[in-house]
Design a protein around this motif. Structure first.
Motif, PDB file in Angstrom:
ATOM      1  N   GLY A   1       0.818  -1.261   0.001  1.00 39.28           N
ATOM      2  CA  GLY A   1      -0.076   0.185  -0.146  1.00 39.28           C
ATOM      3  C   GLY A   1       0.703   1.214   0.133  1.00 39.28           C
ATOM      4  N   ARG A   2       2.001   1.111   0.084  1.00 37.46           N
ATOM      5  CA  ARG A   2       2.865   2.468   0.123  1.00 37.46           C
ATOM      6  C   ARG A   2       3.002   2.860  -1.511  1.00 37.46           C
ATOM      7  N   ALA A   3       2.991   4.388  -1.441  1.00 35.86           N
ATOM      8  CA  ALA A   3       2.993   4.873  -2.771  1.00 35.86           C
ATOM      9  C   ALA A   3       4.597   5.107  -3.102  1.00 35.86           C
ATOM     10  N   LEU A   4       4.836   5.107  -4.151  1.00 40.44           N
ATOM     11  CA  LEU A   4       6.208   5.390  -4.796  1.00 40.44           C
ATOM     12  C   LEU A   4       6.520   6.693  -5.116  1.00 40.44           C
ATOM     13  N   ALA A   5       7.512   7.559  -4.792  1.00 39.34           N
ATOM     14  CA  ALA A   5       7.656   8.680  -5.114  1.00 39.34           C
ATOM     15  C   ALA A   5       9.108   9.017  -5.787  1.00 39.34           C
ATOM     16  N   ALA A   6       8.804   9.713  -7.230  1.00 38.86           N
ATOM     17  CA  ALA A   6       9.970  10.048  -7.815  1.00 38.86           C
ATOM     18  C   ALA A   6       9.789  11.539  -8.552  1.00 38.86           C
ATOM     19  N   PRO A   7       9.875  12.307  -7.438  1.00 37.74           N
ATOM     20  CA  PRO A   7       9.563  14.034  -8.040  1.00 37.74           C
ATOM     21  C   PRO A   7      10.725  14.515  -8.827  1.00 37.74           C
TER      22      PRO A   7
ATOM     23  N   PHE B   1       8.696  -3.257   3.131  1.00 33.79           N
ATOM     24  CA  PHE B   1       8.949  -1.627   2.441  1.00 33.79           C
ATOM     25  C   PHE B   1       8.953  -0.301   3.444  1.00 33.79           C
ATOM     26  N   GLY B   2       8.953  -0.998   4.658  1.00 33.10           N
ATOM     27  CA  GLY B   2       8.584  -0.100   5.986  1.00 33.10           C
ATOM     28  C   GLY B   2       7.347   0.072   6.059  1.00 33.10           C
ATOM     29  N   ARG B   3       6.949   0.932   7.123  1.00 30.51           N
ATOM     30  CA  ARG B   3       5.428   1.097   7.557  1.00 30.51           C
ATOM     31  C   ARG B   3       4.851   2.512   7.685  1.00 30.51           C
ATOM     32  N   SER B   4       5.894   3.502   6.954  1.00 35.96           N
ATOM     33  CA  SER B   4       5.538   4.836   6.981  1.00 35.96           C
ATOM     34  C   SER B   4       4.260   4.970   6.191  1.00 35.96           C
ATOM     35  N   GLU B   5       3.594   6.045   6.592  1.00 36.40           N
ATOM     36  CA  GLU B   5       2.443   6.525   5.696  1.00 36.40           C
ATOM     37  C   GLU B   5       2.830   7.509   4.607  1.00 36.40           C
ATOM     38  N   ARG B   6       4.066   8.013   4.747  1.00 34.83           N
ATOM     39  CA  ARG B   6       4.570   8.701   3.421  1.00 34.83           C
ATOM     40  C   ARG B   6       4.933   7.847   2.312  1.00 34.83           C
ATOM     41  N   PRO B   7       4.822   8.239   1.219  1.00 34.23           N
ATOM     42  CA  PRO B   7       5.598   7.671  -0.105  1.00 34.23           C
ATOM     43  C   PRO B   7       6.972   7.207   0.495  1.00 34.23           C
TER      44      PRO B   7
ATOM     45  N   GLU C   1      13.703   4.847  -5.994  1.00 31.78           N
ATOM     46  CA  GLU C   1      15.018   4.108  -5.969  1.00 31.78           C
ATOM     47  C   GLU C   1      15.117   3.397  -4.799  1.00 31.78           C
ATOM     48  N   ALA C   2      14.607   3.809  -3.486  1.00 28.38           N
ATOM     49  CA  ALA C   2      14.731   2.942  -2.243  1.00 28.38           C
ATOM     50  C   ALA C   2      13.964   1.568  -2.342  1.00 28.38           C
ATOM     51  N   ALA C   3      12.651   1.907  -3.030  1.00 29.92           N
ATOM     52  CA  ALA C   3      11.720   0.721  -3.101  1.00 29.92           C
ATOM     53  C   ALA C   3      12.339  -0.341  -4.049  1.00 29.92           C
ATOM     54  N   LEU C   4      12.970   0.462  -5.167  1.00 32.89           N
ATOM     55  CA  LEU C   4      13.383  -0.588  -6.255  1.00 32.89           C
ATOM     56  C   LEU C   4      14.673  -1.376  -5.701  1.00 32.89           C
ATOM     57  N   ALA C   5      15.337  -0.880  -4.832  1.00 32.75           N
ATOM     58  CA  ALA C   5      16.700  -1.379  -4.428  1.00 32.75           C
ATOM     59  C   ALA C   5      16.140  -2.699  -3.609  1.00 32.75           C
ATOM     60  N   VAL C   6      14.877  -2.202  -2.627  1.00 34.30           N
ATOM     61  CA  VAL C   6      14.605  -3.557  -1.850  1.00 34.30           C
ATOM     62  C   VAL C   6      13.953  -4.522  -2.625  1.00 34.30           C
ATOM     63  N   SER C   7      13.135  -4.186  -3.663  1.00 29.04           N
ATOM     64  CA  SER C   7      12.554  -5.368  -4.457  1.00 29.04           C
ATOM     65  C   SER C   7      13.729  -6.178  -5.175  1.00 29.04           C
ATOM     66  N   ALA C   8      14.630  -5.513  -5.571  1.00 27.08           N
ATOM     67  CA  ALA C   8      15.706  -6.192  -6.303  1.00 27.08           C
ATOM     68  C   ALA C   8      16.344  -7.195  -5.132  1.00 27.08           C
ATOM     69  N   LEU C   9      16.777  -6.723  -4.055  1.00 27.20           N
ATOM     70  CA  LEU C   9      17.480  -7.251  -2.854  1.00 27.20           C
ATOM     71  C   LEU C   9      16.581  -8.719  -2.699  1.00 27.20           C
ATOM     72  N   SER C  10      15.277  -8.514  -2.677  1.00 27.25           N
ATOM     73  CA  SER C  10      14.429  -9.688  -2.159  1.00 27.25           C
ATOM     74  C   SER C  10      14.509 -10.615  -3.163  1.00 27.25           C
ATOM     75  N   LEU C  11      14.716 -10.567  -4.353  1.00 27.50           N
ATOM     76  CA  LEU C  11      14.871 -11.293  -5.437  1.00 27.50           C
ATOM     77  C   LEU C  11      15.957 -12.489  -5.230  1.00 27.50           C
ATOM     78  N   MET C  12      16.905 -12.215  -4.433  1.00 32.94           N
ATOM     79  CA  MET C  12      18.232 -12.982  -4.138  1.00 32.94           C
ATOM     80  C   MET C  12      17.663 -14.184  -3.130  1.00 32.94           C
ATOM     81  N   ALA C  13      16.530 -14.219  -2.501  1.00 30.28           N
ATOM     82  CA  ALA C  13      16.096 -15.320  -1.793  1.00 30.28           C
ATOM     83  C   ALA C  13      16.031 -16.509  -2.646  1.00 30.28           C
ATOM     84  N   ALA C  14      16.227 -17.724  -1.767  1.00 27.58           N
ATOM     85  CA  ALA C  14      16.282 -18.897  -2.416  1.00 27.58           C
ATOM     86  C   ALA C  14      15.395 -19.425  -3.553  1.00 27.58           C
ATOM     87  N   ASP C  15      14.133 -19.191  -3.148  1.00 27.44           N
ATOM     88  CA  ASP C  15      13.211 -19.609  -3.824  1.00 27.44           C
ATOM     89  C   ASP C  15      12.573 -19.012  -5.307  1.00 27.44           C
ATOM     90  N   SER C  16      13.076 -17.528  -5.440  1.00 26.90           N
ATOM     91  CA  SER C  16      12.848 -16.612  -6.390  1.00 26.90           C
ATOM     92  C   SER C  16      13.753 -17.168  -7.789  1.00 26.90           C
TER      93      SER C  16
END
Length: 199
Positions: A59-65, A123-129, A133-148
């Motif tokens: 539910g977090r929004a992405l920001a790229a202002p 992706f954290g619990r903050s209400e703000r977007p 680039e931070a969300a992209l990094a987290v998503s990419a790192l999550s792909l290194m899990a064994a099942d991915s």
């Protein structure tokens, strides 16, 4: 060129693969093109990804202002993600040199974000977007899990990377409605052509 960021453009299954797939027809020097050639498309992609990746982002929004300011970081993560996992799918293993490149690119994407992440809130619990680039990094790192890696595929039609989430792990296409139908139509055309030649 303004891109229409439709559901099909998010067939990768996770934000990092959707972003990797913004280079169309990788490996085809004559026909390949980059949907992020205009950095403004990064901001438009982030808006669309907020909707199409709502579950992954919890539910977090992405920001790229300021897309021009983050373009180098985004492209570095994108290219490192594609290189690591495309080779990984082909060989069945992740190369240390490719992993190092991805880790460095992700560290740059996370630097200065001020976010906090945890196993129950990747992706954290903050209400703000969250910065794209931070969300992209987290998503990419999550792909290194064994099942991915075991569920990652390369679409034989468009060459996009995607996660196969089918129950039996037999999905062939990134998007059956687009690439699957194109391949079926191509096979049908070739069969009809052979029948005409044989007649």
């Amino acid at each position: 060129m303004t891109v229409s960021w439709t559901a099909h453009r998010f067939s990768g299954g996770v934000l990092a693969l959707d972003t990797a797939n913004t280079v169309v027809l990788r490996g085809d020097a004559e026909r390949s093109f980059d949907r992020f050639a205009d950095p403004l498309e990064i901001a438009r992609f982030a808006v669309a990804a907020t909707t199409f990746r709502v579950d992954e982002l919890e539910g977090r929004a992405l920001a790229a202002p300021a897309p021009h300011a983050i373009a180098d970081k985004v492209l570095a993560i994108r290219e490192a993600t594609d290189r690591l996992f495309r080779r990984g799918v082909a060989t069945g293993a992740l190369a240390a040199s490719d992993m190092a490149e991805l880790l460095k690119a992700c560290a740059d994407g996370l630097a200065g974000s001020g976010e906090t992440f945890g196993p129950d809130a990747p992706f954290g619990r903050s209400e703000r977007p969250i910065a794209f680039e931070a969300a992209l990094a987290v998503s990419a790192l999550s792909l290194m899990a064994a099942d991915s890696l075991g569920r990652m595929r390369i679409c034989p039609n468009c060459r996009w990377l995607f996660i196969d989430r089918s129950r039996n792990g037999s999905r062939l296409w990134c998007d059956m409605a687009v690439c699957g139908n194109r391949q079926k139509a191509k096979r049908h055309y070739n069969r009809r052509k052979e029948e005409v030649l044989d007649a």
